[in-house]
Design an enzyme around this catalytic site. Structure first.
Site, short mmCIF file in Angstrom:
data_model
loop_
_atom_site.label_atom_id
_atom_site.label_comp_id
_atom_site.label_asym_id
_atom_site.label_seq_id
_atom_site.Cartn_x
_atom_site.Cartn_y
_atom_site.Cartn_z
N ASP A 81 0.83 -1.20 0.00
CA ASP A 81 0.00 0.00 0.00
C ASP A 81 0.87 1.26 0.00
O ASP A 81 1.85 1.34 0.72
CB ASP A 81 -0.89 -0.01 1.25
N GLU A 104 1.81 -0.38 -4.99
CA GLU A 104 0.83 0.65 -5.34
C GLU A 104 1.55 1.99 -5.35
O GLU A 104 1.85 2.55 -4.31
CB GLU A 104 -0.32 0.70 -4.32
#
Ligand code: GLC
Length: 513
Positions: free
Chosen positions: A199, A243
């Site tokens: 993330d 990401e």
């Protein structure tokens, strides 16, 4: 078995809260997911990526992690997670989990200890605490979710949070933080997860002396992922997907060097409008940054952070950006669905990995009329309601039946489903050859048999038509206003909508051999 299966995998994203509810509390969970594994196996996917499943106060849908080595009780137990991983493996489905390294939850032990220990303590050194300037915060940085990026604690110090105040940022210059995440990685790799989604992967390091927000893509971050790669390389065939929302593709490619991450989400493709030149430019840019370093590209049409494709492509302005969410603009859902079908076959035909976000295969639209009082995305409150946030793409899936909760579970779903989703349930689409679900099922099966990672050659084509050859087939997407004839072929393998007297209609894709 180092077959690098992930290079050409089709990966299905499960937003657990909204997938299927096994215990009737209105929140999706592991029991629900386990019961639906046969559906996913039948869909023809290779792996499941699960959004964070850890204990969390859910200030940001689980991206505020309170304990990285456990499962939120609303989702199940660690034993159930292990059972799920094994059951999925038995169906040849691998599991990718989500690790959130930039920030934890303000309810996490470490943060509670840091508050208690006070200024100057080693406990505070795990986060980014600073004294203020006069009465104000240490600098003027704004949070990605709107509002100031600093929150003051009782003793007067401030802590940094690039996202919500409930998500304090870790201090990645502290070796204790580095060690802690190494241990978390091993914890899950030891439990058989096959991949890890990272993330907010590019924002771990901050230059706090800078007047403007300075956190994206500092060079120091690469050393972190080299350390992670050394760990994953001690296991069989595991992989990372980063990401990173970064406009500079050359900088982006640095994360994919052979001793760093195996793959990353391709948000350039997702962000382009539905125009032939734009999509072709994105495909070329993607290939030119990935091919030289030997990393497989990925293709993403949607995820839990962005507008659903059927809605996005049904608007006059089909471009996407986080800052301009275009909520409530006039939308032609019939046109949107037609384009989403064409886009799906286009994305499936491209070389590399593919991500499918739950509900994409059902053609769910964005739900834009959720009542204010039910919205949970912190973006809504932090923007004073000017940005309605991401809840509209996170509404629980419709499985069966004629009215809510459409087989999602026995309880009231945590976000309400629109009544007209009765036509979009898995049950209503399953045997309908013309449904979005049938298109995804057929497309994914053909893709698995014929495509995956590899190369692509552009062929001459009329204006606004994208035509390329893969090793095994030719893909034609018509973005012009009129039907076009297909290049000569032996067989039409699949089309996003029926051909019109042998011609490919506008906003359609065909695979031919
Ligand atoms: C990522 C996630 C998003 C989350 C944010 C903060 O962008 O995809 O859902 O809100 O990180 O963790």
């Amino acid at each position: 078995m180092a077959d690098e299966w992930w290079r050409g995998a089709a990966i299905y994203q499960v937003y657990l809260r909204s997938f299927a509810d096994g215990d009737g509390d209105g929140i999706g969970d592991l029991a629900g997911l386990r019961a639906k594994l046969p559906y996913l196996a039948e869909l023809g996917i290779d792996a499941i990526w699960l959004n964070p499943w850890y204990p969390s106060p859910m200030a940001d849908g689980g991206y505020d992690v309170a304990d990285y080595r456990a499962i939120d009780p609303a989702f199940g137990t660690l034993a159930e997670a292990e059972a799920y991983i094994a059951e999925a493996h038995a169906l040849n489905i691998r599991t990718i989990i989500d690790i959130v390294p930039n920030h934890g939850s303000d309810q996490q032990d470490w943060f509670v200890q840091a508050l208690r220990a006070g200024p100057g303590s080693p406990e505070r050194e795990r986060f980014v605490f600073r004294p203020g300037r006069g009465d104000g915060p240490p600098n003027d940085w704004q949070s990605i979710f709107n509002g100031p990026a600093w929150t003051q604690v009782a003793d007067g110090e401030w802590y940094l949070h690039l996202f919500a105040p409930e998500q304090p940022d870790f201090n990645w210059r502290n070796p204790e933080v580095v060690e802690e995440f190494h241990d978390i990685l091993r914890f899950w790799l030891d439990r058989g997860v096959d991949g890890i989604r990272i993330d907010s992967a590019a924002v771990l390091f901050k230059d706090l002396d800078s007047q403007e927000e300075s956190y994206t893509d500092h060079d120091e971050v690469h050393e972190v992922y080299r350390g992670w790669r050394r760990i994953s390389d001690t296991y069989d065939d595991r992989f990372f997907v980063g990401e990173m929302w970064m406009p500079d593709q050359e900088r982006f490619a640095l994360y994919l060097r052979p001793d760093e991450l195996h793959t990353a989400f391709n948000f350039d493709f997702l962000s382009r409008p539905w125009e032939a030149a734009e999509l072709r430019a994105s495909i070329d840019l993607t290939l030119s940054t990935h091919v030289p370093i030997g990393a497989p590209p990925t293709w993403v049409l949607s995820n839990h952070d962005v507008t659903r494709p059927v809605t996005k492509y049904g608007r006059q302005d089909t471009s996407f950006s986080h800052q301009d969410r275009k909520h409530g603009m006039r939308t032609d859902l019939v046109l949107g669905e037609r384009r989403a079908r064409a886009a799906a076959l286009l994305a499936m035909a491209l070389p590399g990995g593919l991500y499918v976000y739950q509900g994409e295969e059902l053609g769910l639209p964005e739900v834009e009329d959720l009542p204010d009082e039910l919205l949970q995305d912190p973006i809504f409150t932090r923007s004073q309601g000017t940005d309605r946030g991401r809840d509209g793409c996170r509404v629980p899936l419709p499985w069966s039946g004629k009215e809510p909760p459409f087989g999602f579970g026995d309880g009231t779903p945590w976000l309400p489903q629109p009544a007209d989703w009765k036509n979009l349930t898995v049950e209503s689409q399953y045997d309908d050859q013309n449904s979005m679900l049938s298109l995804y099922r057929s497309g994914l099966k053909l893709r698995r048999a014929l495509l995956g990672d590899g190369s692509l050659t552009w062929l001459d084509a009329p204006a606004d038509v994208l035509t390329f050859r893969r090793e095994t087939l030719t893909c034609v997407t018509n973005l012009s206003a009129d039907a076009v004839s297909l290049p000569s072929h032996e067989e039409v393998l699949i089309t996003s909508i029926p051909l019109d007297e042998g011609r490919l209609p506008s906003d359609a894709t065909a695979w031919i051999s």
